[in-house]
Design a protein around this motif. Sequence first.
Motif, PDB file in Angstrom:
ATOM      1  N   VAL A   1       0.843  -1.198   0.000  1.00  0.00           N
ATOM      2  CA  VAL A   1       0.000   0.000   0.000  1.00  0.00           C
ATOM      3  C   VAL A   1       0.877   1.247   0.000  1.00  0.00           C
ATOM      4  O   VAL A   1       0.653   2.183  -0.775  1.00  0.00           O
ATOM      5  N   ASP A   2       1.879   1.268   0.851  1.00  0.00           N
ATOM      6  CA  ASP A   2       2.758   2.433   0.952  1.00  0.00           C
ATOM      7  C   ASP A   2       3.534   2.649  -0.349  1.00  0.00           C
ATOM      8  O   ASP A   2       3.671   3.774  -0.812  1.00  0.00           O
ATOM      9  N   SER A   3       4.010   1.581  -0.956  1.00  0.00           N
ATOM     10  CA  SER A   3       4.788   1.694  -2.199  1.00  0.00           C
ATOM     11  C   SER A   3       3.938   2.143  -3.377  1.00  0.00           C
ATOM     12  O   SER A   3       4.428   2.830  -4.276  1.00  0.00           O
ATOM     13  N   ALA A   4       2.686   1.745  -3.387  1.00  0.00           N
ATOM     14  CA  ALA A   4       1.806   2.064  -4.517  1.00  0.00           C
ATOM     15  C   ALA A   4       1.169   3.449  -4.386  1.00  0.00           C
ATOM     16  O   ALA A   4       0.532   3.921  -5.323  1.00  0.00           O
ATOM     17  N   SER A   5       1.330   4.090  -3.252  1.00  0.00           N
ATOM     18  CA  SER A   5       0.658   5.361  -2.985  1.00  0.00           C
ATOM     19  C   SER A   5       1.564   6.539  -3.311  1.00  0.00           C
ATOM     20  O   SER A   5       2.774   6.482  -3.088  1.00  0.00           O
ATOM     21  N   PRO A   6       0.966   7.617  -3.807  1.00  0.00           N
ATOM     22  CA  PRO A   6       1.765   8.828  -4.037  1.00  0.00           C
ATOM     23  C   PRO A   6       2.180   9.444  -2.696  1.00  0.00           C
ATOM     24  O   PRO A   6       1.446   9.347  -1.715  1.00  0.00           O
ATOM     25  N   HIS A   7       3.339  10.022  -2.669  1.00  0.00           N
ATOM     26  CA  HIS A   7       3.858  10.626  -1.435  1.00  0.00           C
ATOM     27  C   HIS A   7       4.030  12.126  -1.631  1.00  0.00           C
ATOM     28  O   HIS A   7       4.572  12.572  -2.629  1.00  0.00           O
ATOM     29  N   GLY A   8       3.544  12.865  -0.678  1.00  0.00           N
ATOM     30  CA  GLY A   8       3.711  14.310  -0.649  1.00  0.00           C
ATOM     31  C   GLY A   8       4.133  14.705   0.752  1.00  0.00           C
ATOM     32  O   GLY A   8       4.683  13.894   1.499  1.00  0.00           O
ATOM     33  N   LEU A   9       3.816  15.924   1.108  1.00  0.00           N
ATOM     34  CA  LEU A   9       4.170  16.395   2.448  1.00  0.00           C
ATOM     35  C   LEU A   9       3.395  15.639   3.523  1.00  0.00           C
ATOM     36  O   LEU A   9       3.955  15.231   4.535  1.00  0.00           O
ATOM     37  N   PHE A  10       2.102  15.407   3.290  1.00  0.00           N
ATOM     38  CA  PHE A  10       1.276  14.735   4.290  1.00  0.00           C
ATOM     39  C   PHE A  10       1.319  13.229   4.056  1.00  0.00           C
ATOM     40  O   PHE A  10       1.092  12.765   2.943  1.00  0.00           O
TER      41      PHE A  10
END
Length: 133
Positions: free
Chosen positions: A28-37
Motif C-alpha cells: 500500500v505504501d509503495s503504490a501510494s503517491p507521497h507528498g508532504l502529508f
Amino acid sequence: MSAPRLRGTDLLLVAAGGAAGALLRYAVDSASPHGLFPWPTLAINVVGAFVLGVLPALDVVRRSRRVATALGPGALGGFTTVSAWAGQVRELAGDGHVAVAGAYLALTLAAGLGAAAAGRRISHRPEPEAALG
C-alpha cells in the motif's frame, strides 16, 4: 486474571500473520503517491483500527482462537504502524512543518479512534430478524 498461556503455534500464527500484514502495508505504501502529508500511513492505521473493531463480529474469528490470533495481533499488528506514524510526526516537526505534524497527529488519533468505535458498533449490532413467511 492471568494472561493466556503462550503456545508455540500462537507464535507461528502471529509471525505468519504479521509477515502478511507487513507485506500488505509495504505494498500500500509503495503504490501510494507521497507528498508532504503521509496519507498512506494514515489510511493504513485507520483501516487497521476499523478492522480491529469489526474482527469480533466475524464468525470465523469467534469460532477459532487461532484465526483470531493470526488476524488480530498477527496480520493487523503487522499492517498497522505506530512507529512509522511517530517517526513521520517527528520528521515533519523537525523539518519545520509543525502545524502539519500536529494535524497529522490529531487526525490519526481522532480517525483511528472513530474507526475503531465504528467497527465495534457494527460488530455489536443485533442480527436482523428473519422475515416470517
